[in-house]
Enzyme design. Structure first.
Site, PDB file in Angstrom:
ATOM      1  N   THR A  42      51.244  42.358  42.082  1.00  0.00           N
ATOM      2  CA  THR A  42      52.350  41.702  42.789  1.00  0.00           C
ATOM      3  C   THR A  42      53.625  42.551  42.760  1.00  0.00           C
ATOM      4  O   THR A  42      54.286  42.713  43.791  1.00  0.00           O
ATOM      5  CB  THR A  42      52.611  40.301  42.177  1.00  0.00           C
ATOM      6  OG1 THR A  42      51.392  39.566  42.252  1.00  0.00           O
ATOM      7  CG2 THR A  42      53.695  39.555  42.916  1.00  0.00           C
ATOM      8  N   ALA A  93      45.255  46.089  36.504  1.00  0.00           N
ATOM      9  CA  ALA A  93      44.231  46.412  35.498  1.00  0.00           C
ATOM     10  C   ALA A  93      43.322  45.241  35.127  1.00  0.00           C
ATOM     11  O   ALA A  93      42.161  45.439  34.797  1.00  0.00           O
ATOM     12  CB  ALA A  93      44.907  46.955  34.232  1.00  0.00           C
ATOM     13  N   THR A 146      61.329  50.292  29.833  1.00  0.00           N
ATOM     14  CA  THR A 146      60.503  51.067  28.895  1.00  0.00           C
ATOM     15  C   THR A 146      59.023  50.832  29.185  1.00  0.00           C
ATOM     16  O   THR A 146      58.586  49.693  29.359  1.00  0.00           O
ATOM     17  CB  THR A 146      60.838  50.654  27.440  1.00  0.00           C
ATOM     18  OG1 THR A 146      62.230  50.880  27.247  1.00  0.00           O
ATOM     19  CG2 THR A 146      60.042  51.455  26.430  1.00  0.00           C
ATOM     20  N   CYS A 169      45.579  29.134  42.136  1.00  0.00           N
ATOM     21  CA  CYS A 169      46.946  28.686  42.376  1.00  0.00           C
ATOM     22  C   CYS A 169      47.631  28.588  41.019  1.00  0.00           C
ATOM     23  O   CYS A 169      47.099  27.992  40.080  1.00  0.00           O
ATOM     24  CB  CYS A 169      46.903  27.338  43.068  1.00  0.00           C
ATOM     25  SG  CYS A 169      48.526  26.644  43.293  1.00  0.00           S
TER      26      CYS A 169
END
Ligand code: PLP
Length: 371
Positions: free
Chosen positions: A71, A200, A237, A325
């Site tokens: 996203t 991932a 970071t 959802c």
């Protein structure tokens, strides 16, 4: 007994990846931006991960940027491209994942760009001639945003064909490759496309980590502003252990693509055979040549099967009725609506992985019969 058949929503982490992540987490806590030894060691881990991923996609490490997942990568690419005044229009489809669909609506409004939707047929197939015609007949530079593997139907869009059409029409090409990374052989060399994304947790890696591929010919404005990490493309970071674990998971998945595809295809064929024999009322959604790990079926809509997903859940069968959802509520699938089947069926998406066992398929079939 349980049956986890929702591997397009997320996958179980690989034990080898967990061990590796744990090891990095306990040994490498230096900030990769620090210039002293422990920081430099963490930097090496991050850059090695980048090199591994770039090698597997046949691109330059400078074209890989780490993010928190699919996203965020999608938001970065879409907002970055649409801020660019050169791009005036977007061509997409009504069956994109909501991360793309909603981002396009939002940023097109924000930056005053037009969005055009290609038509899809009842199997969810896109007409590439229509894409070519739209590009030829419209005015202004276009961004073409078409996903590679559809997360609900499993349909595969031929990237090379879309790439040629985009190149011939001087359009930018973004492919949401979240469902294909680690499951489908990908080679992005020769400027195949402009942008692609990965998450991932879809290929047995950790959640909350992903990457984007930005072809070196493109320069985007970053989405997350702050420090100069990721060569100014993504501040914050770096999550060193998750980045390292993602590269490990990607490498492991890519090394067994053929083997996994063959195995899950056998399970999928078995599932189709059983469904056809024992449930003549069930229909199949999507292209017959969909990816080996995804099968979307429809049970005829009736008042009796309204709570179908909940009933399967109570019996330990974990499947999806479309895309997951976040609120836990069952929403009608915009993909099933787009292919014109929403009034007729209730969809069940079955998504397999290298961990799926035949017993899980049999258990699902048994519980479906009960339903
Ligand atoms: N794109 C597709 C095709 C997906 O299937 C998903 C996840 O379901 C996403 C994007 C979003 O990825 P993430 O969950 O990492 O934000």
């Amino acid at each position: 007994m349980q049956a986890y058949l929702d591997n397009a929503a997320t996958t179980k982490m690989d034990d080898e990846v967990i061990d590796f992540m744990h090891q990095i987490m306990s040994t490498h806590y230096g900030n990769p931006s620090s210039i002293y030894e422990s920081g430099r060691q963490s930097r090496v881990i991050v850059e090695e991960a980048r090199i591994t991923i770039a090698r597997l996609l046949n691109v330059s490490p400078a074209e890989i940027f780490f993010t928190s997942g699919g996203t965020e990568s999608i938001n970065t690419i879409i907002s970055g491209v649409l801020q660019n005044n050169e791009v005036e229009r977007v061509i997409t489809s009504p069956i994109e994942h909501s991360a793309v669909f909603n981002s396009l609506e939002f940023y097109c409004k924000q930056y005053n760009k037009s969005v055009e939707y290609l038509t899809v047929d009842t199997n969810g197939l896109i007409d590439l001639q229509e894409l070519d015609e739209l590009l030829k007949n419209g005015n202004g530079k276009a961004l073409v945003s078409l996903m590679h593997i559809n997360n609900e139907l499993g349909n595969i869009l031929p990237i090379d064909k879309v790439s040629n059409i985009c190149k011939n029409n001087n359009a930018l090409y973004f492919s949401d490759t979240v469902q294909s990374m680690g499951k489908f052989e990908l080679d992005f060399s020769n400027d195949l496309l402009d942008f692609a994304v990965a998450s991932a947790h879809k290929f047995h890696g950790p959640k909350g980590i992903g990457f984007m591929y930005i072809n070196g010919n493109n320069k985007l404005t970053p989405f997350i502003i702050g420090g100069s990490q990721e060569r100014n493309m993504r501040a914050g970071t770096e999550n060193i252990s998750a980045i390292a674990a993602m590269a490990k998971a990607f490498e492991l998945s890519c090394s067994i693509i053929d083997e996994t595809s063959k195995r899950v295809l056998e399970l999928k064929k078995y599932l189709i055979h059983k469904l056809k024999n024992d449930f003549p009322e069930i229909s199949f959604n999507g292209d017959v040549n969909s990816i080996s790990n995804i099968l979307n079926i429809g049970i005829p809509k009736s008042n009796k099967n309204e709570m179908y997903l909940m009933k399967l859940d109570i019996n330990g069968v974990y499947v999806s009725g479309g895309s997951a959802c976040s609120s836990g509520a069952i929403k009608d699938s915009h993909v099933i609506k787009a292919i014109g089947k929403n009034e007729l069926i209730r969809p069940i998406r079955l998504a397999l992985s290298k961990y799926t066992k035949k017993e899980e398929i049999d258990y699902f079939l048994k519980m479906l019969k009960k339903l």
